[in-house]
Design an enzyme around this catalytic site. Structure first.
Site, short mmCIF file in Angstrom:
data_model
loop_
_atom_site.label_atom_id
_atom_site.label_comp_id
_atom_site.label_asym_id
_atom_site.label_seq_id
_atom_site.Cartn_x
_atom_site.Cartn_y
_atom_site.Cartn_z
N HIS A 246 0.85 -1.20 0.00
CA HIS A 246 0.00 0.00 0.00
C HIS A 246 0.89 1.25 0.00
CE1 HIS A 246 -4.08 -1.68 0.54
NE2 HIS A 246 -3.46 -2.67 1.15
N ASP A 309 -0.57 -4.98 5.68
CA ASP A 309 -1.59 -5.81 5.04
C ASP A 309 -1.43 -5.85 3.53
OD1 ASP A 309 -2.26 -3.03 5.18
OD2 ASP A 309 -4.25 -3.52 4.41
N GLU A 310 -1.97 -6.90 2.94
CA GLU A 310 -2.21 -7.03 1.50
C GLU A 310 -0.98 -6.77 0.63
OE1 GLU A 310 -6.95 -6.26 1.00
OE2 GLU A 310 -5.69 -4.45 1.04
N ASN A 311 0.17 -7.22 1.09
CA ASN A 311 1.35 -7.23 0.22
C ASN A 311 1.23 -8.45 -0.67
OD1 ASN A 311 3.88 -7.20 -0.98
ND2 ASN A 311 4.93 -7.92 0.86
#
Length: 702
Positions: A246, A309-311
């Site tokens: 992100h 998060d969300e790598n």
């Protein structure tokens, strides 16, 4: 119908001088109604036993100002003939911290009120309760006699506001802090960096905000103002700087620190993107050490959120040097590399006296001890964290941007009765946070997504777990909704509802407001599929933006219809007439909107088709009620027409809204198909029959 039910309920509540069914939210830990009342008039004053406590004095001034705005009565900040006396054992520190004592006791009788607390923070919570207790009847304004012993169930009760995907300026934050204080939330989590924007001023690395923000960011002076404003209300401010993914807005300024070659530009769409920091590059840690040190000095709270998060690993997988680094350092995989990165961050944060918190992806073997986990993926993630000895908070089930009902959030509990978390680890569950992600909100609409549903979450985190009556929650939610608006929240600001070519003050303008009150935005992440071309740069100004996540007006109607159909004895014709009157009013407003001009864009045309759908559903409801009253079944043709109207309402459209009144229309259709069965079957059998024969709801697709 909503207004009728609300007014009728309030009349019943306010007619008594004893507390009766209380209106408070969150519900206190223990509440005992007394006899009598404390009148609020010019004779009432406030006395503080520690006048040197400036935070408390300021809070009392805010409280008396709020009383004056609501009643027109000036309450003196001095001892009067009747007195609200505030006693604290000790002043709280100037800045709140995790674990602050928040207990208070409040006693009210005809002679006065006494608020006793161990600390200033506890007194602030008691003043919030006093604000909600204020009532009016034919004799005037008063506080009901009552004794309250109150303390929170969890110490971490937060609201996360994303200011990145759509910029939310300081005034949005301040008014929501006032609303948070009313319902006893105590953590404001600011999501400050994201693919779509870098929203904090760095004096050491000014390129970050200069290149990554479109000019929309908080100055450090504004952050100090927010922190002070929050502290005065007993609210902590926890910043989040999302790492290592992100990260696009970081890499716009420093592309050389990325895992793939630049250049980079700010993202305008939503989703999970590839850009990510390169954890093998020492210069990454030089930047982060300088930046996080600067932020640690700016934000006083002991916790600093690093995201995590969300790598998706795409750029790490494609980088041969990074994969070689993983092998040579025995890190096994990308998750191991992220844990390595988190270890580096933890050293930096410890250097500046900070504790690390991150989303639940950071929970990997080797995660530094003492790191807090914020679980967005469910109870399993929460349990994994505390079972490994890490403190944790829950956000899964509290994603208020996904437009689920207050009931769904209310039933979600960090520690439900059937929790799989062993008793020995439950002390590590610190509470939870409502999360307001900003893909689909602007400063004009964000309050509609936060309030009043977040008050239900606040109750779940403050009140005992045994406080779980959904219908009573909705009764009180309608009341606290008004108190939140008085505190400055703008969920009821109808000025946001306007369309090109329509005078907001005209009959059609008013009809737009009515239509927006009768529909709800689609839930979960469906809107992105229905409106794929909408980006950060599009104006958010149509039906799905105007309406609230839950229409309390339609919910009240649905509950009343359900009660009418299954009440014992003959059908109540007077109630049926009121239902029909309400449906006709809705149909009239929707018809006005359907005939109003609209742009050719699919979203605008979706508003027109949505209005036509409301007309069809309202007409269907009237026909079904008439059939029930006459005990004459609907003709096959009429049943088919109503079923068709329901099918149209169920079909997703570019308008990205749903029609909550279909709940009662389905039930009415099943009843009107065989009205005589109501008298032939016992109540429970009749209800079971209707549920079995009504048109099934469409299957939810997440």
């Amino acid at each position: 119908m909503k207004r009728f039910l609300r007014i009728a309920g309030l009349i019943l509540l306010l007619a008594s001088t004893s507390l009766g069914a209380h209106e408070l939210m969150p519900a206190p830990a223990a509440i005992t109604p007394g006899s009598g009342r404390l009148d609020v008039d010019a004779a009432l004053g406030v006395a503080i036993d520690r006048p040197e406590d400036m935070r408390l004095r300021t809070a009392v001034t805010r409280w008396t100002d709020s009383i004056h705005r609501r009643t027109g009565i000036a309450v003196a900040t001095a001892r009067g003939m009747e007195v609200v006396e505030i006693k604290t054992a000790a002043n709280s520190p100037e800045l709140p911290k995790l674990g602050d004592e928040e207990r208070y006791t409040l006693t009210i009788d005809a002679h006065g009120a006494t608020l006793t607390a161990a600390t200033t923070t506890g007194a602030l919570r008691g003043l919030a309760t006093l604000t909600q207790l204020l009532q009016k009847d034919e004799r005037g304004w008063f506080f009901p006699a009552v004794t309250i012993e109150d303390s929170p169930r969890f110490p971490w009760r937060g609201l996360m506001i994303d200011v990145c995907r759509h910029w939310q300026p300081e005034e949005v934050i301040l008014r929501n802090l006032d609303a948070m204080a009313l319902v006893k939330l105590n953590v404001l989590h600011l999501h400050l960096t994201e693919n779509q924007g870098f929203r904090i001023e760095s004096k050491r690395f000014p390129k970050l905000q200069e290149l990554g923000s479109d000019g929309h960011y908080f100055t450090q002076e504004q952050i100090r103002e927010i922190i002070a404003y929050a502290a005065d209300r007993g609210i902590r401010v926890v910043p989040e700087f999302d790492l290592p993914g992100h990260a696009t807005s970081w890499l716009v300024a420093y592309p050389e620190l990325a895992s793939a070659p630049g250049p980079y530009t700010i993202e305008r769409h939503w989703g999970v993107f590839d850009p990510v920091f390169d954890p093998t590059n020492p210069k990454v840690y030089e930047l982060l050490d300088g930046f996080l040190g600067e932020m640690a000095a700016l934000f006083p709270d002991e916790y600093l959120h690093v995201g995590g998060d969300e790598n998706n690993g795409v750029d790490w997988n494609a980088n041969a040097h990074i994969q070689k680094f993983i092998r040579e350092h025995g890190l096994k995989n990308n998750e191991g590399l992220q844990t390595y990165f988190n270890g580096k961050l933890q050293v930096i944060l410890a250097k500046y006296g900070k504790k690390m918190i991150g989303w639940d992806e950071i929970l990997q073997p080797g995660l530094p001890e003492g790191t807090m986990i914020q679980s967005w993926r469910g109870q399993t993630g929460l349990a994994d964290a505390v079972n490994h000895g890490y403190p944790a908070i829950l956000s899964n089930g509290y994603y208020i941007d996904l437009n689920y009902s207050a009931e769904q959030h209310y039933r979600n509990d960090p520690l439900p009765a059937n929790s799989v978390i062993p008793a020995a680890a439950r002390h590590l569950v610190y509470g939870g946070e409502a999360t307001m992600w900003a893909e689909w909100v602007t400063p004009d609409t964000i309050d509609t997504r936060i309030w009043p549903r977040t008050a239900a979450i606040a109750e779940r985190l403050w009140s005992p777990g045994s406080v779980n009556d959904v219908e009573d929650m909705y009764r009180r939610l309608a009341i606290v909704d008004q108190r939140l608006a008085e505190a400055g929240a703008q969920q009821d600001n109808n000025s946001r509802i306007h369309a090109p070519g329509i005078d907001p003050k005209s009959a059609t303008g008013g009809a737009l407001v009515t239509l927006a009150s009768l529909v709800q935005p689609v839930t979960h992440y469906k809107r992105g599929g229905l409106q794929p071309d909408v980006t950060q740069l599009n104006p958010s100004n149509d039906l799905a933006d105007w309406c609230k996540p839950e229409s309390l007006e339609v919910r009240s109607f649905n509950v009343a219809v359900d009660d009418w159909l299954f009440a014992p004895g003959a059908l109540d014709a007077d109630r049926a007439t009121r239902f029909k009157t309400q449906l006709m009013a809705w149909a009239k407003a929707a018809d006005l909107v359907a005939k109003a001009p609209a742009a050719d864009a699919p979203i605008a045309q979706g508003r027109i088709s949505s209005a036509r759908t409301v007309v069809a559903l309202a007409d269907a409801g009237e026909a079904c009620i008439d059939a029930m009253l006459a005990s004459q079944p609907l003709t096959a043709e009429k049943k088919a027409a109503i079923a068709s109207a329901i099918a149209v309402a169920d079909k997703p459209t570019a308008a990205a809204v749903v029609f909550p009144m279909t709940s009662s229309i389905r039930l009415l259709l099943a009843a009107a198909a065989e009205p005589a069965k109501r008298d032939q079957l016992a109540r429970d059998a009749w209800k079971a029959h209707l549920i079995a024969t009504e048109i099934p709801l469409p299957k939810e697709k997440e």
